[in-house]
Design an enzyme around this catalytic site. Structure first.
Site, short mmCIF file in Angstrom:
data_model
loop_
_atom_site.label_atom_id
_atom_site.label_comp_id
_atom_site.label_asym_id
_atom_site.label_seq_id
_atom_site.Cartn_x
_atom_site.Cartn_y
_atom_site.Cartn_z
N ASN A 10 33.99 90.38 -45.88
CA ASN A 10 33.44 91.71 -46.19
C ASN A 10 32.27 91.93 -45.25
OD1 ASN A 10 32.28 93.99 -47.26
ND2 ASN A 10 31.56 93.02 -49.14
N LYS A 12 30.54 94.56 -44.88
CA LYS A 12 29.54 95.49 -45.42
C LYS A 12 29.16 96.52 -44.33
CE LYS A 12 28.01 91.78 -48.37
NZ LYS A 12 27.04 91.31 -49.31
N HIS A 93 32.76 96.43 -55.91
CA HIS A 93 31.74 95.50 -55.41
C HIS A 93 30.42 95.79 -56.13
CE1 HIS A 93 29.05 93.26 -52.84
NE2 HIS A 93 30.10 92.66 -52.33
N GLU A 95 27.51 95.82 -55.12
CA GLU A 95 26.59 96.68 -54.36
C GLU A 95 26.92 98.16 -54.57
OE1 GLU A 95 26.94 94.80 -50.51
OE2 GLU A 95 25.94 93.02 -51.31
N GLU A 163 32.34 87.51 -58.37
CA GLU A 163 31.16 87.44 -57.52
C GLU A 163 29.90 87.53 -58.36
OE1 GLU A 163 32.07 88.63 -53.22
OE2 GLU A 163 31.56 90.44 -54.28
N GLY A 169 24.61 86.85 -51.05
CA GLY A 169 23.63 86.93 -49.98
C GLY A 169 22.35 86.15 -50.23
N SER A 208 27.80 83.78 -51.33
CA SER A 208 27.25 82.70 -50.51
C SER A 208 28.25 81.59 -50.22
CB SER A 208 25.98 82.12 -51.16
OG SER A 208 24.98 83.12 -51.20
C1 PEP Z 1 29.96 89.80 -50.76
O1 PEP Z 1 29.14 90.68 -50.55
O2 PEP Z 1 31.08 90.10 -51.19
C2 PEP Z 1 29.56 88.42 -50.51
C3 PEP Z 1 30.25 87.48 -51.08
O3 PEP Z 1 28.46 88.23 -49.69
P1 PEP Z 1 27.85 86.81 -49.21
O4 PEP Z 1 29.01 85.92 -48.87
O5 PEP Z 1 27.01 87.14 -48.05
O6 PEP Z 1 27.09 86.26 -50.37
#
Ligand code: PEP
Length: 253
Positions: A10, A12, A93, A95, A163, A169, A208
């Site tokens: 992803n 973003k 998501h 976000e 998630e 992040g 992460s």
């Molecule tokens: C995400 O935003 O879907 C995600 C998993 O980000 P990160 O791997 O950077 O934590």
């Protein structure tokens, strides 16, 4: 037959034309590991060019509108994304749930619209740190999943991504036991709604994930792949995750 591992990046709000070389390089890594389904959810501006240079990776979008067309300035329909070359889309998501106020009902509608347009869906769910600390994570996330699951959800077009919001992040991840317990709880919740189809549905871990922790996460029985943010921005960082998934596929064969 077992579930094929699905590893999806992803990007973003990252990526300009100058980064298409990374798409190409990731497409080559995907081609070298055909046991794993690999994809990149790009910013909409790169979907068309990315889909021409994707190699064996699929290209996805990061959001879609729930309507086919209309007076929605700045939005993109699933059909438009499919025409641009996307074959998958992320819905729900955190976000977008958190910052854009998207509800479970919105996410179910977007997922259904995506399916209608021929897109596959990665439906995201996850808990806040306060919910985890309160010991309510599994119940809250299972409820969230059932409330945002579209009618007729099936494994050939929908995957779930767990998630934890506090892991995205941040470099922090839950314990392997907590991930295993959550994925088992989500599969049980799916089974309560869609029966035996739940065994075929892929449940990804996201938050992460990187080359150092992927092997352990992907070895968990109900973890069928990963949704990867930061570590998917370059082939160098993403490749070890794809390789770890490939090794799990080989071990399960
Ligand atoms: C995400 O935003 O879907 C995600 C998993 O980000 P990160 O791997 O950077 O934590």
């Amino acid at each position: 037959m077992g579930r094929r591992k699905l590893v999806v990046g992803n990007w973003k709000m990252n990526g300009m034309r100058e980064h298409l070389g990374e798409v190409e390089a990731i497409g080559r890594v995907a081609a070298a590991h055909p046991s794993v389904e690999v994809g990149l959810c790009l910013p909409a501006t790169l979907i068309m060019a990315g889909s021409e240079r994707r190699g064996a990776a699929f290209i996805g979008a990061q959001n879609c509108h729930m309507d086919i067309s209309g007076a929605y300035t700045g939005s993109l329909s699933a059909e438009m994304l499919a025409e641009a070359g996307a074959t998958w889309v992320i819905t729900g998501h955190s976000e977008r749930r958190e910052a854009r106020g998207e509800t479970n009902a919105d996410i179910a509608a977007k997922s259904a619209a995506a399916h209608q347009a021929g897109l596959n869906v990665i439906l995201c769910v996850g808990e806040t740190l306060a919910v985890r600390d309160a010991g309510r994570a599994e119940q809250v996330v299972a409820d969230q999943l059932l409330a945002s699951l579209p009618e007729g959800a099936a494994a050939d077009w929908l995957a779930v991504a767990y998630e934890p919001i506090w892991a995205i992040g941040t470099g922090r991840i839950p314990t392997m036991e907590a991930v295993a317990a959550m994925h088992a709880a989500l599969r049980a919740a799916l089974a309560s709604r869609i029966g035996a189809e739940a065994d075929r549905m892929r449940i990804l871990y996201g938050g992460s994930m990187n080359g150092d922790n992927a092997a352990d996460l992907l070895a968990i029985a109900d973890v069928d792949g990963g949704l990867v943010g930061g570590a998917s921005l370059s082939a160098k960082k993403f490749a070890p995750i794809i390789e770890a998934a490939d090794q799990q596929m080989a071990a399960a064969a």
